[in-house]
Design an enzyme around this catalytic site. Structure first.
Site, PDB file in Angstrom:
ATOM      1  N   LEU A 197       0.809  -1.220   0.000  1.00  0.00           N
ATOM      2  CA  LEU A 197       0.000   0.000   0.000  1.00  0.00           C
ATOM      3  C   LEU A 197       0.844   1.272   0.000  1.00  0.00           C
ATOM      4  CD1 LEU A 197      -2.824  -1.075   2.466  1.00  0.00           C
ATOM      5  CD2 LEU A 197      -2.848  -1.096  -0.024  1.00  0.00           C
ATOM      6  N   LYS A 198       2.014   1.226   0.621  1.00  0.00           N
ATOM      7  CA  LYS A 198       2.807   2.453   0.723  1.00  0.00           C
ATOM      8  C   LYS A 198       4.017   2.345  -0.191  1.00  0.00           C
ATOM      9  CE  LYS A 198       0.857   4.211   4.700  1.00  0.00           C
ATOM     10  NZ  LYS A 198       0.936   5.049   5.879  1.00  0.00           N
ATOM     11  N   ASN A 199       3.848   2.701  -1.422  1.00  0.00           N
ATOM     12  CA  ASN A 199       4.933   2.555  -2.387  1.00  0.00           C
ATOM     13  C   ASN A 199       4.795   3.620  -3.469  1.00  0.00           C
ATOM     14  OD1 ASN A 199       5.937   1.532  -5.083  1.00  0.00           O
ATOM     15  ND2 ASN A 199       6.863   0.022  -3.743  1.00  0.00           N
TER      16      ASN A 199
END
Lengths: 386, 310
Positions: free
Chosen positions: B104-106
């Site tokens: 999700l955090k990319n």
């Protein structure tokens, strides 16, 4: 609780001397950043000299230089050697790998900062090559990107991180001094960058990644610090009162993820955080989010750059870091009782240096490295440029 | 030994292992054998700038092991662009979508998506996919940033479906600041919306309606303040009339610190209302919002000296 200096030093020494756990594979292309954080953390703890032998220090410096490219800048991880090297040609750039191992703006900033911390004299930095390369990393819209590809195009995002880092590279290498000499060396477009940052202030006062984007603590910090290092704060901030308002509103006592029964749960439920008994204040990075260690750095540091750090209660901001997210094995977690990681541990420590914690060195607001290291740049390195 | 070393397909490639160059390197990572091997083949194909089907498979492998490696993504996109048989739509739906839902955090995933969707030239299916993303995290900055890129790239300002989407997410969580910001983006980021007093009035009503649901919601108050500061035709007296319902001075009931804050800003500009501004700021500093007491006192000093802050 005070800062547990012994455990903090142990944590960072472990990062310096042993292999980082497998989970850091995600940082494989950004090792220069991790390297800089490790060295800088030990410096902030006044433990750098005691952490390495003379031979180790030289080896670290050589390791950083080994990522420098002849065409300017540093890449973020060790260079791949030429599959068929020419004899006696240890740094040929006539390799095809160079296409896919470009110098990047972040890696160059972190390499230079780490060299400063190790008190290298910059004599082997390809200063003019780097400054020339940097001008090419600026796009037609005046934002900076991450790197230049083999076709001469700028790759990467458009957000303020890159402009912030680029302006600090220019300062560390004295690009501002070269630009005023005759004949003038090509310089980045400062006025254009300031205009592009100015367009980022949102309706609620903070700065986002692009015009009209949601404000974010990290992008706001990078925007303000990019302006500060080129002395353009007044030109680049359309409404400073609104910015300060947004920054102070980031204070929160919502500390726990997935747990609305926090010590001041009323805040979330529509009431007020009226209790004055709690001594800790955390910071979120966006409106209606919970506190996170790194935003104590991003928000407090922005206020510091603006000359307004007194608008927050520094002892309560310090208490959040020391009593809520400091980990018993050293380092800081993102949230209370989270295990420490390098990013949050570094920014937690740097924040203490901004907040005046007596156990750490004072930290310079726009760079996050110690005031000592910036003094070395200003008093030893930069005078050598003229 | 390993997946690549044992594969006939890769027999012609001489892997290049990582070199640290120095006896004491910095930031060394304990790689898995699997990752170290795949990377050594990647260095070799990058060295010869090979753009092939097997490079697609190799970069997919590495991305699954380390989705944050930025040059792998750039190399993959170059390879996709060079292969006549490669389908960008397949890349999007069968490779990138499931990967995005796992990581999700990319940054890189969303940059790759922008490159693909730009090249495809259509945003068909994007809104449906983003529903799944927002179900995982309705405040994911990368995803919202990408959605705003779609709005700009495909000129979706004032689009009924975009507005309906913000309405739905604000309906699910009235404190979702990202959704509020997106609403502003769709209405006003094209530059014309703020001079449309009809639109501004409609949005003001919207914000007021949401404040009635949650008086202490900073997002809705910020939206309202933004309209007051930047929008055409907003009557300040109407905003005051609304805010006093949530911030009674002279001993009245206070339901929202943001209402007190807004009233202090408005009253602070009018010398005749100075006493009310002082009262609102003192209530904030002493009673309703003491964690920001140093700031409220700074505002108080400004009002007292005749320099009104926001």
């Amino acid at each position: 609780m005070a800062l547990n200096c012994a455990k903090q030093k142990t944590y960072w020494l472990r990062c310096l001397k042993t292999f980082l756990p497998n989970g850091y594979t995600s940082m494989d292309s950004n090792r220069m950043m991790i390297a800089c954080f490790i060295i800088s953390a030990l410096d902030i703890l006044s433990a750098l000299d005691a952490s390495m032998t003379t031979d180790e220090r030289s080896s670290y410096i050589e390791w950083i230089y080994a990522s420098q490219q002849d065409t300017g800048g540093f890449q973020g991880f060790p260079r791949t050697p030429d599959a068929n090297p020419e004899p006696n040609d240890s740094h040929s750039d006539a390799r095809l790998t160079i296409i896919w191992e470009p110098a990047t703006v972040p890696s160059t900033f972190f390499a230079l900062a780490a060299l400063l911390l190790l008190r290298d004299d910059f004599s082997r930095v390809g200063r003019r090559e780097c400054l020339t390369w940097l001008t090419k990393c600026q796009r037609a819209d005046c934002s900076f990107g991450q790197n230049l590809n083999d076709k001469g195009e700028v790759d990467g995002g458009y957000d303020t991180r890159f402009g912030y880092l680029a302006m600090h590279i220019r300062w560390m290498l004295g690009g501002d001094l070269l630009a005023t000499q005759e004949p003038a060396w090509p310089d980045v477009n400062i006025d254009g960058l300031v205009r592009s940052i100015r367009a980022l202030q949102a309706y609620d006062g903070g700065f986002g990644d692009l015009p009209c984007s949601e404000p974010h603590g990290g992008y706001t910090n990078c925007a303000v610090n990019a302006l500060a290092i080129v002395d353009k704060l007044a030109d680049g901030i359309p409404d400073e009162d609104a910015l300060i308002h947004w920054l102070v509103l980031r204070q929160t006592r919502q500390f726990e993820p997935d747990n609305e029964d926090d010590e001041d749960e009323d805040e979330e439920q529509g009431g007020f955080a009226t209790a004055t008994t709690s001594s800790a204040i955390g910071f979120n990075g966006r409106c209606n989010k919970i506190a996170d260690t790194c935003y104590t750095w991003w928000i407090c540091d922005t206020l510091k750059t603006l000359g307004q750090i007194e608008l927050i209660d520094k002892s309560k901001a310090t208490s959040y870091l020391l009593n809520k997210t400091q980990h018993f094995i050293g380092g800081f977690g993102k949230y209370p009782s989270d295990p420490p990681d390098i990013y949050h541990s570094y920014l937690g420590l740097a924040a203490l240096g901004i907040l005046g914690c007596p156990d750490v060195k004072p930290v310079h607001s726009t760079t996050s490295i110690s005031v000592d290291a910036v003094d070395y740049l200003e008093k030893v390195i930069r005078p050598g440029y003229s | 030994m390993g997946k690549y070393a044992d594969s006939p397909e890769w027999a012609d490639v001489v892997p290049i292992s990582q070199q640290e160059h120095m006896p004491a390197p910095l930031a060394q990572i304990a790689y898995t054998d699997e990752y170290a091997e795949a990377m050594s083949y990647l260095r070799a194909t990058m060295a010869s700038n090979e753009l092939s089907e097997r490079v697609l498979a190799l970069t997919e492998d590495i991305i699954r092991l380390n989705p944050s490696h930025y040059t792998v993504w750039l190399y993959r996109f170059r390879t996709l662009s060079a292969l006549p048989t490669a389908s960008l739509t397949t890349e999007l739906t069968t490779f990138l979508n499931p990967l995005s839902l796992r990581h999700l955090k990319n940054y890189q995933i969303w940059h790759h998506r922008q490159l693909l969707v730009s090249a495809i030239g259509s945003y068909e299916g994007e809104a449906e996919f983003l529903v799944d993303m927002f179900a995982k995290d309705a405040k994911n900055y990368h995803v919202w940033s990408y959605r705003q890129w779609l709005v700009r790239h495909f000129k979706l300002f004032h689009s009924a479906s975009e507005l309906a989407f913000t309405e739905q997410l604000i309906g699910e969580d009235v404190r979702n600041n990202s959704a509020w910001n997106h609403r502003w983006h769709v209405n006003f980021a094209d530059g014309d919306g703020l001079s449309d007093s009809g639109l501004v009035a409609k949005e003001l009503e919207y914000a007021m309606g949401k404040i009635e649901l949650a008086a202490q919601n900073e997002s809705a108050w910020n939206y309202l303040r933004g309209l007051l500061a930047k929008g055409a035709g907003v009557e300040e007296s109407k905003v005051v009339q609304f805010a006093v319902k949530y911030a009674g001075l002279d001993g009245g009931e206070v339901k929202s610190t943001h209402a007190l804050d807004l009233l202090a800003s408005i009253y602070g500009k009018d010398p005749a209302k100075k006493e009310s501004a002082v009262q609102a700021l003192e209530l904030l500093a002493d009673k309703y919002d003491p964690i920001r007491a140093p700031y409220w006192r700074y505002r108080l000093a400004m009002v007292n000296s005749g320099v009104a802050a926001s």
